[in-house]
Design an enzyme around this catalytic site. Structure first.
Site, PDB file in Angstrom:
ATOM      1  N   LEU A   1      43.540  35.946  37.421  1.00 56.42           N
ATOM      2  CA  LEU A   1      44.154  35.101  38.338  1.00 56.42           C
ATOM      3  C   LEU A   1      43.413  34.346  39.370  1.00 56.42           C
ATOM      4  O   LEU A   1      42.413  34.680  39.592  1.00 56.42           O
ATOM      5  CB  LEU A   1      45.186  35.790  39.084  1.00 56.42           C
ATOM      6  CG  LEU A   1      46.239  36.901  38.244  1.00 56.42           C
ATOM      7  CD1 LEU A   1      47.025  37.519  39.282  1.00 56.42           C
ATOM      8  CD2 LEU A   1      47.072  35.891  37.286  1.00 56.42           C
ATOM      9  N   HIS A   2      43.950  32.922  39.375  1.00 58.51           N
ATOM     10  CA  HIS A   2      43.266  32.052  40.403  1.00 58.51           C
ATOM     11  C   HIS A   2      44.236  31.218  40.901  1.00 58.51           C
ATOM     12  O   HIS A   2      45.475  31.580  41.045  1.00 58.51           O
ATOM     13  CB  HIS A   2      42.368  31.006  39.594  1.00 58.51           C
ATOM     14  CG  HIS A   2      43.081  30.445  38.500  1.00 58.51           C
ATOM     15  ND1 HIS A   2      44.226  29.736  38.600  1.00 58.51           N
ATOM     16  CD2 HIS A   2      43.042  30.669  37.033  1.00 58.51           C
ATOM     17  CE1 HIS A   2      44.554  29.134  37.344  1.00 58.51           C
ATOM     18  NE2 HIS A   2      44.135  29.750  36.294  1.00 58.51           N
TER      19      HIS A   2
ATOM     20  N   HIS B   1      47.671  30.123  39.451  1.00 54.50           N
ATOM     21  CA  HIS B   1      48.634  31.191  39.341  1.00 54.50           C
ATOM     22  C   HIS B   1      49.247  31.562  40.547  1.00 54.50           C
ATOM     23  O   HIS B   1      50.219  31.689  40.866  1.00 54.50           O
ATOM     24  CB  HIS B   1      48.090  32.422  38.626  1.00 54.50           C
ATOM     25  CG  HIS B   1      47.513  32.351  37.690  1.00 54.50           C
ATOM     26  ND1 HIS B   1      46.162  32.501  37.510  1.00 54.50           N
ATOM     27  CD2 HIS B   1      47.811  32.345  36.300  1.00 54.50           C
ATOM     28  CE1 HIS B   1      45.830  32.581  36.025  1.00 54.50           C
ATOM     29  NE2 HIS B   1      46.902  32.135  35.493  1.00 54.50           N
TER      30      HIS B   1
END
Ligand code: AMP
Length: 285
Positions: free
Chosen positions: A33-34, A37
């Site tokens: 996730l980054h 997201h």
């Protein structure tokens, strides 16, 4: 934030919440996730009583085994990142739980799934439809959140919804970029330091192409110029650059062919290899 690993537990928990008329937002992801997201998650938390984030690297949407094997899996970091975002449930099913039997369903997604990503990655969108239809079925959210980085995917999900006919609203979220313009992607972590320096030229070239359009270049001229510019950079090997109608995803042959509205406009979609890492991006004209 509750971490849930089985469909039964998910449905038991959500069933209780639904009795209390809680609205649910679903954010489907493949993890690593980054901030891209997180922007989807923030929208869901704002719009709904409860937010479910799913993390599942879906094997049926990978047409390339190496890509599937090399896809980053960072569960501990993902859970840490989600902790303070107001997420209620993180759903992390196993492959065996999602696909106890091979999924043989073929969705007739029409022409939108046959061009660009659909052409280059045979079976990809059918795999996306398989996993998203299962998630929609298990969660039955009021809203589901998708990023415009995967522009064609949104069109496919809308088509899927017409087929399965669930009352779910699709919320489209803008692309989140690094300061240097590179669209955030879980695959960026696979770039070498040198490749990472070159990768922002993808978006830089897309932005330049707006100027080329304004200078009077035709659609075809802009398309070829984008491809040849990208190919000039070390590590970059463009796979396609298409300028399509945002609604139909059909190729646009001249700029004034489309009566531009907030929903309908020409959009340029690119897939580029940076070394061995395949990146996609897009720009609205
Ligand atoms: P993925 O985990 O790559 O399957 O992506 C999960 C969701 O996040 C998809 O709806 C993507 O379109 C969205 N997403 C991924 N990267 C970005 C980004 N840079 N900006 C906005 N949304 C993104």
């Amino acid at each position: 934030m509750q971490v849930i690993r089985t469909v039964k537990e998910l449905q038991d928990k959500l069933g209780e919440e639904k009795k209390n008329k809680k609205t649910i937002g679903l954010v489907p992801t493949m993890g690593a996730l980054h901030k891209g997201h997180i922007s989807l998650i923030k929208n869901s938390v704002k719009d709904n009583d409860l937010t479910v984030v799913s993390i599942f690297v879906n094997p049926t949407q990978f047409n390339n085994l190496t890509d599937l094997e090399k896809y980053p899996r960072t569960e501990d970091d993902d859970l840490k990142l989600l902790l303070h975002e107001g997420v209620d449930f993180v759903f992390l099913p196993s492959v065996e739980e999602v696909y106890p039997e091979p999924d043989t369903r073929e969705f007739d997604l029409g022409s939108i799934a046959k061009v660009m990503e659909g052409e280059m990655r045979p079976g990809h969108f059918n795999g996306v439809a398989q996993i998203v239809s299962k998630l929609f079925d298990w969660v039955r959210p009021e809203r589901a959140y998708f990023g415009e980085k995967d522009f064609q995917q949104i069109a496919v999900i809308k088509k899927l919804l017409k087929i399965i006919n669930y009352p779910i609203q699709i919320i489209e979220c803008p692309i989140v970029r690094e300061n240097d313009g590179l669209a955030l992607s879980s695959r960026n972590t696979r770039l070498s330091e040198e490749q990472r320096k070159v990768a922002p030229n993808i978006y830089k070239t897309l932005k330049q192409s707006i100027e080329w359009k304004n200078q009077g270049l035709s659609v075809n001229e802009v398309k070829s110029k984008v491809i040849s510019e990208l190919a000039n950079y070390p590590f970059l090997t463009p796979e396609y650059y298409e300028i399509v109608n945002s609604n139909t995803l059909e190729p646009v042959s001249s700029w004034n062919e489309i009566a531009v509205t907030p929903d309908t406009y020409p959009i340029g979609c690119v897939a580029v290899y940076c070394g061995e890492v395949r990146l996609i991006d897009n720009i609205k004209y």
